[in-house]
Enzyme design. Structure first.
Site, mmCIF file in Angstrom:
data_model
loop_
_atom_site.group_PDB
_atom_site.id
_atom_site.type_symbol
_atom_site.label_atom_id
_atom_site.label_comp_id
_atom_site.label_asym_id
_atom_site.label_seq_id
_atom_site.Cartn_x
_atom_site.Cartn_y
_atom_site.Cartn_z
ATOM 1 N N ARG A 233 -24.426 -17.833 -19.269
ATOM 2 C CA ARG A 233 -25.787 -18.161 -19.808
ATOM 3 C C ARG A 233 -26.595 -17.804 -18.168
ATOM 4 N NH1 ARG A 233 -29.841 -18.828 -23.276
ATOM 5 N NH2 ARG A 233 -30.965 -20.502 -22.980
ATOM 6 N N THR B 101 -31.994 -12.117 -30.149
ATOM 7 C CA THR B 101 -30.506 -12.573 -29.794
ATOM 8 C C THR B 101 -29.834 -11.683 -30.743
ATOM 9 O OG1 THR B 101 -31.241 -14.379 -29.033
ATOM 10 C CG2 THR B 101 -28.969 -14.539 -29.469
ATOM 11 N N ASN C 245 -33.212 -13.606 -24.782
ATOM 12 C CA ASN C 245 -34.576 -14.377 -25.239
ATOM 13 C C ASN C 245 -35.361 -13.439 -26.211
ATOM 14 O OD1 ASN C 245 -35.644 -16.774 -25.523
ATOM 15 N ND2 ASN C 245 -36.919 -16.549 -23.826
ATOM 16 N N GLU D 15 -35.279 -15.544 -20.002
ATOM 17 C CA GLU D 15 -34.931 -17.079 -20.494
ATOM 18 C C GLU D 15 -35.284 -18.050 -19.687
ATOM 19 O OE1 GLU D 15 -32.785 -16.933 -23.541
ATOM 20 O OE2 GLU D 15 -31.654 -15.389 -22.712
ATOM 21 N N SER E 97 -29.794 -23.709 -24.360
ATOM 22 C CA SER E 97 -29.850 -22.825 -25.568
ATOM 23 C C SER E 97 -29.602 -23.424 -26.804
ATOM 24 C CB SER E 97 -28.591 -21.654 -25.136
ATOM 25 O OG SER E 97 -28.281 -20.874 -26.234
ATOM 26 N N SER E 98 -29.998 -22.342 -27.673
ATOM 27 C CA SER E 98 -29.275 -22.848 -29.130
ATOM 28 C C SER E 98 -28.506 -22.132 -29.861
ATOM 29 C CB SER E 98 -30.516 -22.745 -30.269
ATOM 30 O OG SER E 98 -31.660 -23.846 -30.055
HETATM 31 N N1 GLY Z 1 -32.790 -17.754 -25.942
HETATM 32 C C1 GLY Z 1 -32.211 -18.313 -27.238
HETATM 33 C C2 GLY Z 1 -31.268 -19.304 -27.107
HETATM 34 O O1 GLY Z 1 -30.713 -19.322 -25.843
HETATM 35 O O2 GLY Z 1 -31.012 -20.082 -27.757
#
Ligand code: GLY
Length: 556
Positions: free
Chosen positions: A91, A366, A386, A405, A437-438
């Site tokens: 990340r 993504t 992102n 991001e 993040s998701s």
């Molecule tokens: N930028 C999308 C996520 O990290 O979930």
């Protein structure tokens, strides 16, 4: 003619390639050329981790709107020989000069777009370090071997399709503000290029070659690093060489849950994905969902999503900076407590859930791929810059689109972001911190089967993987999970979003009577990529979401 060439490239992917040790492999990715890159590396004698490097790098070239060297990723790996499960957290990190108020005006209001467009929106990329780490620590081939297909795609080019153009169209006005980006992605008249025209990215090819030759120093030091730092500074950003020197991927233990005998393995913070997924499944675990009327089932799933996303907004952020009550959030008794307040006949309005809610961000663009071999070695990887084309800023002479991001942080407590997510101070901006993040690359495993899956989709990623997991639990196959009509609730805004096929007219009316608010999403969402191994028969299958243009294949 060009269209025919495009189709020839797309459909001439050799599927006869097998693993060097005669293992078959299944790969599903969002682009045919990325899937082909994975099989090419397998044919060269690479293992699934080598293939994962090749697919990640190829996606950076052929989907420059979705992920890339200027972004980050999570690679969830399983190695069968020693039963290792590990997450490579690549990340992005906030620059050292980042400040919690950096996107606010003097009145404390968010300055629109500052965390979305341009160099100041970009965090320090993790993708190049992740590719090097994955290849050198887990692969069999050299980094140069694994990056070769991506270099070729960048150098010789590829025909752009519909999906590429649709994404470019969304960002074309912003891209026009950044001459280097416009030079690469727009035509000479500064407009969208023709469908099936060839996109060549020679600067990106050179950056990939630099990484192939020098490993992480090929990006984080020397010529490429100089170009990155200089361009970003010139455009008002705050990167320094010290930021690039300091960037490290982190190996983390995955989070693990158990839903009705299915082992669920997913990513820990800095992503919220694994915890929110397992918490939702824990809440649902006591219901016999299949025995319930469809409408009740959907209502209960929504109520479980609401509670897990609420906890996401309160507690989750970068665990290296804040203390996260992971054990509590994954505890079955805790889930039972949340479940006890769910009524079968009535929605709970989100503002009745306690806790101080502050703002949180999430982008949507993504990509995901899944790989498995017959032994069960596997990779689930979700990669991102992102928003579509990230910050829309390319550092001069690098061909690298920088992420935006930073928008996944909470710029301002209390406000709702462009995607409607709200969050807490747990996810406030701080120097060197990873933004929440998701992304939810996940394994689902029973005695008989193991599935590898994930999808893009911003805040909706978690609910999409959840619906797929519930479908897996019902005994359905990957083709069904990836193509399911989807619905989603993320606590705030307090609304069920749904694809048209996900809810019938009757269901919509009844859900409204129960107190739910509903909103049909205008476009299909998600691009799930999934593979499955039947452990006894050693049978592999793979599926790619029909909403996208990806390919899912098993070597023969
Ligand atoms: N930028 C999308 C996520 O990290 O979930």
């Amino acid at each position: 003619m060009i269209k025919i060439l495009f189709l020839l490239v797309i459909f001439s992917i050799p599927v006869s390639w097998v693993h060097a040790d005669n293992q078959k492999v299944a790969i599903a990715s969002a682009h045919p050329l990325a899937t082909a890159a994975g099989f090419e590396i397998i044919a060269k004698g690479g293992n699934v981790y080598d293939a994962a490097v090749a697919v990640s790098a190829a996606l950076a070239v052929v989907e420059p709107f979705g992920s890339g060297l200027g972004g980050g990723a999570y690679w969830l790996l399983h190695r069968e020989k020693d039963k290792l499960d590990v997450v490579i957290d690549g990340r992005e990190k906030a620059p050292l000069a980042a400040d919690k108020d950096m996107y606010l005006d003097k009145n404390g209001k968010v300055i629109p777009k500052l965390s979305l467009d341009g160099a100041l929106a970009a965090a320090i990329p993790g993708m190049p370090a992740g590719l090097v780490h994955l290849s050198e620590k887990y692969g069999r081939l050299t980094l140069a071997d694994n990056l070769a297909p991506a270099v070729r795609y960048a150098k010789t080019g590829f025909a752009i399709g519909d999906r590429y153009l649709r994404n470019l169209k969304v960002r074309v006005d912003t891209i026009k503000q950044y001459p280097e980006t416009a030079r690469i992605y727009l035509n000479k008249e500064q407009n969208l290029p023709e469908l099936y025209s060839i996109l060549r990215q020679p600067d990106l090819a050179d950056t990939l070659i630099n990484i192939a030759q020098h490993g992480r120093d090929g990006f984080y030091k020397g010529e490429v690093a100089d170009k990155l730092v200089t361009s970003v500074a010139k455009a008002g950003g705050i990167w320094t060489q010290a930021d690039l020197d300091a960037y490290q991927v982190i190996e983390r233990n995955p989070v693990v849950g158990n839903y009705k005998g299915i082992k669920v393995t997913s990513v820990p913070p800095s992503s919220s994905g694994g915890i929110a997924l397992i918490e939702t499944l824990n809440i649902l675990a006591a219901y016999d969902l299949q025995a319930l009327p469809k409408l009740t089932r959907k209502h209960l799933i929504v109520e479980a999503m609401r509670r897990a996303y609420h906890d996401r907004s309160l507690y989750l952020g970068d665990g290296d900076f804040i203390s996260i009550p992971v054990e509590r959030l994954l505890n079955m008794d805790y889930a039972a407590g949340l479940r006890s307040a769910i009524r079968f006949d009535k929605a709970l309005s989100s503002d009745q859930l306690s806790g101080q809610i502050e703002s949180q961000h999430q982008g949507t663009n993504t990509t995901h791929f899944s790989i498995i071999d017959q032994e069960g070695n596997r990779v689930a990887a979700t990669l991102s810059i992102n928003f579509i084309f990230g910050s829309a800023f390319v550092a001069s002479g690098t061909g690298v689109v920088l992420n935006d991001e930073m928008d996944d942080f909470d710029s301002q407590p209390g406000a709702m972001n462009v995607y409607g997510l709200v969050g807490g101070i747990a996810n406030a901006i701080a120097p060197s911190k990873r933004m929440l993040s998701s992304m939810t690359p996940t394994f689902l495993e029973t005695d008989k089967e193991v599935a590898v899956l994930g999808t893009p989709g911003g805040s909706r990623i978690i609910s999409m993987v959840l619906l797929a997991a519930l479908n897996f639990a019902e005994g359905k196959g990957p083709e069904t999970w990836v193509n399911l009509p989807r619905f989603h609730h993320q606590f705030m805004p307090d609304v069920i979003e749904y694809e048209p096929a996900a809810l019938s007219e009757d269901e919509i009316n009844t859900l409204k009577q129960m107190g739910h608010q509903l909103k049909e999403v205008p476009r299909p969402y998600g691009d799930m990529q999934a593979v499955l191994l039947n452990k006894h028969a050693k049978f592999l299958s793979a599926a790619s979401d029909k909403r996208g243009e990806g390919t899912a294949q098993v070597s023969q």
